[in-house]
Write an enzyme that holds these catalytic residues in place. Structure first.
Site, mmCIF file in Angstrom:
data_model
loop_
_atom_site.group_PDB
_atom_site.id
_atom_site.type_symbol
_atom_site.label_atom_id
_atom_site.label_comp_id
_atom_site.label_asym_id
_atom_site.label_seq_id
_atom_site.Cartn_x
_atom_site.Cartn_y
_atom_site.Cartn_z
ATOM 1 N N PHE A 11 0.822 -1.211 0.000
ATOM 2 C CA PHE A 11 0.000 0.000 0.000
ATOM 3 C C PHE A 11 0.859 1.264 0.000
ATOM 4 C CE2 PHE A 11 -1.874 2.767 3.521
ATOM 5 C CZ PHE A 11 -2.491 3.649 2.647
ATOM 6 N N THR A 95 10.641 -11.653 9.830
ATOM 7 C CA THR A 95 10.686 -10.708 8.712
ATOM 8 C C THR A 95 11.141 -9.337 9.192
ATOM 9 O OG1 THR A 95 8.836 -11.842 7.680
ATOM 10 C CG2 THR A 95 9.311 -9.644 6.866
ATOM 11 N N ALA A 117 11.265 2.348 7.709
ATOM 12 C CA ALA A 117 9.895 2.607 8.178
ATOM 13 C C ALA A 117 9.675 1.876 9.494
ATOM 14 C CB ALA A 117 8.897 2.127 7.133
ATOM 15 N N TYR A 154 5.091 -7.059 17.552
ATOM 16 C CA TYR A 154 5.301 -6.159 16.421
ATOM 17 C C TYR A 154 6.095 -4.932 16.869
ATOM 18 C CZ TYR A 154 4.179 -3.211 12.411
ATOM 19 O OH TYR A 154 4.254 -2.387 11.326
#
Ligand code: UDP
Length: 325
Positions: A11, A95, A117, A154
């Site tokens: 996105f 990841t 990011a 996360y």
């Protein structure tokens, strides 16, 4: 300039690719299509300034080769979305940690400017402490829940990415900048990974039930994708930004209940708004955060960033996007 975007079929990455090409640059994308889609970059495939590789950033050989060919790197490849983290914790952690390690190593070896990011998740529950601090500032403490609550994996993985980036900056003089993205929304964001706005809009347009998690009094501040891509391109054109962390968001706050009402009204929908407990959606081990609102002074001062889209315009644009699909 030639830019490499990891996660460039996603996105944010694909919208960034559009912006860079529009600005006259060359763009190379590496994406494993885990959450990204070819459909997001198909329109660029005939463009001489565009090239893509369907591959994973765990493939260090290819990654290093692409980094070497580029002038500037945007590292956006990550396992994102609360639902994905709840469902695939191993993949998420690996990841986010190993992938970033590879990108930093390759950029350091070839001395390439890189933007990493990160996420507003790294603040955790800070705004809830002692009645909550007002706005989240880059220098604030972080406050994550226990490691038994999966959601925080996360934030923890992204925090490690930040530590590693700053370590590369200090120790190896790598020109790296970190951006903490707050809830970014707009065309091409998928509803599949649980993000609230595409879910609400899709359901509203189908006149299906709009499901608000918990009591819906939790708030978020949403930033339109064009504001985000503008800031991402602008940052890499400045010199003083390296070794710094910037919040990238919008100060305007809205509760999830208000968002549901706003979407329903703007979509002219007959959907019923219902509330469901978190456990029903994410299973056990989920903990939400009540607020997440950025202090954007630092990025305003660095690049003159001023969000151009308010929540009304954002919702209208996302509805328009889904209507035309
Ligand atoms: N949410 C909701 N209904 C949905 C999807 C999300 O009520 O269909 C809530 C979610 O529990 C959270 C907020 O909306 O409180 C924002 O969720 P999202 O996953 O978009 O981003 P987050 O800020 O949690 O990373």
């Amino acid at each position: 300039m030639k830019y490499l975007i990891t996660g460039g079929a996603g996105f944010i990455g694909s919208n960034l690719a559009d912006q860079l090409i529009e600005n006259g640059h060359k763009v190379v994308v590496i994406d494993d299509l885990s959450t990204g889609r070819l459909e997001n970059i198909n329109h660029l495939s005939d463009n001489d300034n565009f090239e893509y590789h369907v591959a994973n950033i765990m493939n260090y050989g290819l990654l290093e080769y692409l980094v070497e060919q580029a002038d500037i790197v945007y590292h956006l490849a990550a396992a994102v979305g609360v639902r994905l983290i709840m469902e695939n914790p191993v993949e998420t952690i690996i990841t986010n940690v190993r992938g970033t390690e590879n990108v930093l190593e390759a950029c350091s070896k070839h001395n390439k400017k890189v933007l990493i990011a990160s996420t507003s998740e790294v603040y955790g529950k800070l705004q809830e402490l002692n009645g909550g601090i007002d706005l989240l500032n880059e220098e604030d403490d972080w406050m994550l829940g226990p490691t038994s609550k999966r959601r925080w994996a996360y934030a923890a993985s992204k925090s490690l990415d930040e530590f590693l980036s700053l370590a590369y900056y200090d120790e190896k003089k790598l020109p790296v900048v970190i951006v903490r993205l707050f809830n970014t929304v707009g065309p091409r964001q998928r509803s599949r990974y649980g993000m609230v706005l595409p879910n609400f809009v899709k359901r509203a347009l189908l006149n299906e039930k709009i499901t608000v998690h918990g009591d819906g009094e939790q708030t978020r501040s949403f930033t339109y994708i064009d504001d985000v891509t503008w800031a991402l391109t602008e940052l890499m054109e400045r010199e003083g930004v390296f070794g710094q962390i910037y919040n990238l968001g919008n100060g305007e706050e809205i509760s999830i209940n208000e968002l549901a009402e706003l979407v329903k009204e703007k979509a002219d929908s007959k959907s019923e708004i219902v509330h469901i407990p978190y456990e029903e959606v994410y299973g056990p081990g989920f903990e939400d955060m009540q607020r997440r609102t950025p202090d954007i002074t630092k990025i305003q001062e660095a690049i003159g960033y001023e969000p151009q889209y308010n929540i009304n315009e954002i919702v209208e644009r996302v509805i328009k996007y889904y209507r035309t699909r």
